[in-house]
Design an enzyme around this catalytic site. Structure first.
Site, PDB file in Angstrom:
ATOM      1  N   HIS A  18     112.397 -40.219 137.782  1.00  0.00           N
ATOM      2  CA  HIS A  18     113.240 -40.443 136.594  1.00  0.00           C
ATOM      3  C   HIS A  18     114.244 -41.563 136.864  1.00  0.00           C
ATOM      4  O   HIS A  18     114.456 -42.453 136.027  1.00  0.00           O
ATOM      5  CB  HIS A  18     114.029 -39.164 136.242  1.00  0.00           C
ATOM      6  CG  HIS A  18     113.167 -37.981 135.912  1.00  0.00           C
ATOM      7  ND1 HIS A  18     113.292 -36.763 136.534  1.00  0.00           N
ATOM      8  CD2 HIS A  18     112.161 -37.822 135.011  1.00  0.00           C
ATOM      9  CE1 HIS A  18     112.422 -35.905 136.030  1.00  0.00           C
ATOM     10  NE2 HIS A  18     111.717 -36.523 135.100  1.00  0.00           N
ATOM     11  N   LYS A  42     112.648 -22.248 126.298  1.00  0.00           N
ATOM     12  CA  LYS A  42     112.078 -22.655 127.582  1.00  0.00           C
ATOM     13  C   LYS A  42     113.016 -22.253 128.713  1.00  0.00           C
ATOM     14  O   LYS A  42     114.195 -22.579 128.684  1.00  0.00           O
ATOM     15  CB  LYS A  42     111.865 -24.175 127.576  1.00  0.00           C
ATOM     16  CG  LYS A  42     110.932 -24.652 128.657  1.00  0.00           C
ATOM     17  CD  LYS A  42     110.603 -26.124 128.464  1.00  0.00           C
ATOM     18  CE  LYS A  42     110.042 -26.710 129.752  1.00  0.00           C
ATOM     19  NZ  LYS A  42     109.887 -28.154 129.674  1.00  0.00           N
ATOM     20  N   ARG A  91     102.939 -41.817 134.537  1.00  0.00           N
ATOM     21  CA  ARG A  91     102.418 -41.751 135.902  1.00  0.00           C
ATOM     22  C   ARG A  91     100.902 -41.863 135.926  1.00  0.00           C
ATOM     23  O   ARG A  91     100.339 -42.600 136.706  1.00  0.00           O
ATOM     24  CB  ARG A  91     102.825 -40.421 136.568  1.00  0.00           C
ATOM     25  CG  ARG A  91     104.276 -40.337 136.930  1.00  0.00           C
ATOM     26  CD  ARG A  91     104.706 -38.919 137.173  1.00  0.00           C
ATOM     27  NE  ARG A  91     104.652 -38.154 135.936  1.00  0.00           N
ATOM     28  CZ  ARG A  91     105.092 -36.922 135.780  1.00  0.00           C
ATOM     29  NH1 ARG A  91     105.605 -36.284 136.809  1.00  0.00           N
ATOM     30  NH2 ARG A  91     105.021 -36.317 134.620  1.00  0.00           N
ATOM     31  N   SER A 129     108.768 -32.889 138.634  1.00  0.00           N
ATOM     32  CA  SER A 129     109.829 -31.876 138.733  1.00  0.00           C
ATOM     33  C   SER A 129     109.285 -30.512 139.138  1.00  0.00           C
ATOM     34  O   SER A 129     109.945 -29.771 139.876  1.00  0.00           O
ATOM     35  CB  SER A 129     110.575 -31.757 137.399  1.00  0.00           C
ATOM     36  OG  SER A 129     111.300 -32.932 137.136  1.00  0.00           O
TER      37      SER A 129
END
Ligand code: ADP
Length: 160
Positions: A18, A42, A91, A129
């Site tokens: 990030h 979440k 990515r 992450s």
């Protein structure tokens, strides 16, 4: 007209991946708002406040970067902030497919917000992450995957 970009994400936790995207985007935009998505449904390992603190610490010397959070649609948040750009990192091909759908739908909803993708550097392709979080929760050393100024042991996660 100031070029304001929103970089939205969960950032649970904020990683060198990030950080790399934000630093590179600084040449493209006048201001970048790193916006942590606060989704009540979440469950996150790090609380919203903890994630914001980590990010603020990373960019404490960069006045063009601010940290915030939002609920609801990302494009609505962009409008509220007067941001014309949505920044995302890519990515892999899987990222691309996922991001493509979201960006196209966002464009339909709000044509004046342009999504800008930056392709990650090769050495950050495998940083995500979820894996970093698993290392931390298992007591491993994740320091090389988070920004250098973050001492990850100073931040406490929550048991899920
Ligand atoms: P989200 O839940 O919105 O996907 P993330 O925190 O996982 O939130 O990611 C936020 C943004 O950062 C996404 O655009 C994601 O593709 C990008 N990103 C995540 N990890 C990396 C990395 N290692 N290199 C470049 N971009 C990344």
């Amino acid at each position: 007209m100031r070029r304001i970009a929103v970089f939205p994400g969960s950032f649970d936790p904020f990683t060198i991946g990030h950080e790399g995207i934000v630093k590179r985007a600084l040449v493209l935009f006048d201001e970048i708002i790193i916006a942590v998505g606060a989704n009540a449904l979440k469950k996150n390992y790090y609380s919203l406040e903890t994630r914001k603190k980590m990010i603020a610490a990373t960019f404490r010397d960069e006045p063009r970067i601010t940290v915030d959070h939002y609920e609801g649609l990302t494009v609505d948040y962009c409008r509220k902030k007067g941001a014309g750009y949505l920044l995302r990192g890519l990515r892999t091909a899987a990222d691309f497919e996922f991001e493509r759908a979201i960006a196209q739908i966002n464009r339909t909803i709000m044509p004046d917000v342009e999504t800008v993708f930056l392709l990650t550097v090769p050495e950050h392709t495998s940083v995500n992450s979820t894996i970093v979080r698993d290392i931390i929760r298992s007591g491993g050393d994740a320091s090389r995957f988070v920004p250098a100024v973050i001492n990850i042991n100073d931040y406490k996660g929550e048991d899920l």
